[in-house]
Design an enzyme around this catalytic site. Sequence first.
Site, PDB file in Angstrom:
ATOM      1  N   ASN A   1      15.118   3.484  -7.689  1.00  0.00           N
ATOM      2  CA  ASN A   1      13.913   4.288  -7.455  1.00  0.00           C
ATOM      3  C   ASN A   1      14.072   5.316  -6.351  1.00  0.00           C
ATOM      4  O   ASN A   1      13.162   6.094  -6.115  1.00  0.00           O
ATOM      5  CB  ASN A   1      12.720   3.386  -7.093  1.00  0.00           C
ATOM      6  CG  ASN A   1      12.544   2.237  -8.046  1.00  0.00           C
ATOM      7  OD1 ASN A   1      12.593   1.076  -7.643  1.00  0.00           O
ATOM      8  ND2 ASN A   1      12.349   2.522  -9.324  1.00  0.00           N
TER       9      ASN A   1
ATOM     10  N   CYS B   1       2.344  -3.943   7.643  1.00  0.00           N
ATOM     11  CA  CYS B   1       0.981  -4.435   7.874  1.00  0.00           C
ATOM     12  C   CYS B   1       1.008  -5.932   7.575  1.00  0.00           C
ATOM     13  O   CYS B   1       2.088  -6.520   7.459  1.00  0.00           O
ATOM     14  CB  CYS B   1      -0.062  -3.677   7.050  1.00  0.00           C
ATOM     15  SG  CYS B   1      -0.068  -3.956   5.272  1.00  0.00           S
TER      16      CYS B   1
ATOM     17  N   THR C   1       0.222  -7.810   4.857  1.00  0.00           N
ATOM     18  CA  THR C   1       0.858  -8.156   3.578  1.00  0.00           C
ATOM     19  C   THR C   1       1.850  -7.114   3.114  1.00  0.00           C
ATOM     20  O   THR C   1       2.680  -7.391   2.253  1.00  0.00           O
ATOM     21  CB  THR C   1      -0.198  -8.311   2.470  1.00  0.00           C
ATOM     22  OG1 THR C   1      -0.854  -7.051   2.287  1.00  0.00           O
ATOM     23  CG2 THR C   1      -1.188  -9.411   2.794  1.00  0.00           C
TER      24      THR C   1
ATOM     25  N   ARG D   1      13.591   9.279 -14.395  1.00  0.00           N
ATOM     26  CA  ARG D   1      12.389   8.483 -14.165  1.00  0.00           C
ATOM     27  C   ARG D   1      11.684   8.862 -12.878  1.00  0.00           C
ATOM     28  O   ARG D   1      10.451   8.899 -12.817  1.00  0.00           O
ATOM     29  CB  ARG D   1      12.746   6.998 -14.173  1.00  0.00           C
ATOM     30  CG  ARG D   1      13.186   6.531 -15.549  1.00  0.00           C
ATOM     31  CD  ARG D   1      13.805   5.159 -15.537  1.00  0.00           C
ATOM     32  NE  ARG D   1      14.297   4.803 -16.866  1.00  0.00           N
ATOM     33  CZ  ARG D   1      15.206   3.875 -17.094  1.00  0.00           C
ATOM     34  NH1 ARG D   1      15.718   3.169 -16.073  1.00  0.00           N
ATOM     35  NH2 ARG D   1      15.617   3.615 -18.311  1.00  0.00           N
TER      36      ARG D   1
ATOM     37  N   ILE E   1       0.846  -4.645   1.437  1.00  0.00           N
ATOM     38  CA  ILE E   1       0.199  -4.076   0.251  1.00  0.00           C
ATOM     39  C   ILE E   1      -0.610  -2.828   0.615  1.00  0.00           C
ATOM     40  O   ILE E   1      -0.396  -1.747   0.047  1.00  0.00           O
ATOM     41  CB  ILE E   1      -0.690  -5.119  -0.446  1.00  0.00           C
ATOM     42  CG1 ILE E   1       0.161  -6.279  -0.967  1.00  0.00           C
ATOM     43  CG2 ILE E   1      -1.474  -4.480  -1.593  1.00  0.00           C
ATOM     44  CD1 ILE E   1      -0.647  -7.495  -1.432  1.00  0.00           C
ATOM     45  N   GLY E   2      -1.537  -2.963   1.545  1.00  0.00           N
ATOM     46  CA  GLY E   2      -2.401  -1.840   1.890  1.00  0.00           C
ATOM     47  C   GLY E   2      -1.628  -0.636   2.384  1.00  0.00           C
ATOM     48  O   GLY E   2      -1.875   0.500   1.954  1.00  0.00           O
TER      49      GLY E   2
ATOM     50  N   HIS F   1      -1.903  -3.314  13.574  1.00  0.00           N
ATOM     51  CA  HIS F   1      -1.853  -4.357  14.609  1.00  0.00           C
ATOM     52  C   HIS F   1      -1.136  -5.623  14.149  1.00  0.00           C
ATOM     53  O   HIS F   1      -0.443  -6.263  14.930  1.00  0.00           O
ATOM     54  CB  HIS F   1      -3.264  -4.687  15.086  1.00  0.00           C
ATOM     55  CG  HIS F   1      -4.179  -5.130  13.988  1.00  0.00           C
ATOM     56  ND1 HIS F   1      -4.702  -4.252  13.058  1.00  0.00           N
ATOM     57  CD2 HIS F   1      -4.661  -6.351  13.656  1.00  0.00           C
ATOM     58  CE1 HIS F   1      -5.463  -4.917  12.214  1.00  0.00           C
ATOM     59  NE2 HIS F   1      -5.462  -6.198  12.551  1.00  0.00           N
TER      60      HIS F   1
END
Length: 142
Positions: free
Chosen positions: A98, A64, A66, A136, A68-69, A8
């Site tokens: 990456n 989201c 931040t 890597r 992060i989650g 949200h």
Amino acid sequence: MIAIGNDHTGYALKKAIIEYLEERNIAYKDFGCGDITSSDYPEYAHEVGKAIQNKECELGILICGTGIGISIAANKMKGIRAALCHDCFSAEATRLHNDANVLALGARVVGIGHAIKIVDTFLNTDFSQNERHIRRIQMLEE
């Protein structure tokens, strides 16, 4: 095709990113959420991740509050390399080094204009194919 998903708090930013994608005729699939009603970010991370795992989509964008989650949730999935980026340098580096296949953004961290530049950088940077980076990435998959 680009998979895009959000909770949200990421809804408004997702709408702006979709507008950017449409203006550039970049195909995308929206995995929600579709409004600002409280929702759970892992659900959308998993939907976007599954679309990449089954090769329905090549890259993903997750949003989201931040970033992060939703990036943590996505990175629990095999083959998903989600990178939380708040600047264009990081977006470029994570694609080059990456081969990140998911960009995570924090809607409460970056403004819409800056987020669009980050998305543009992420989508327009290819993996370097450098041997050391391939090695890597393989180590991450073990």
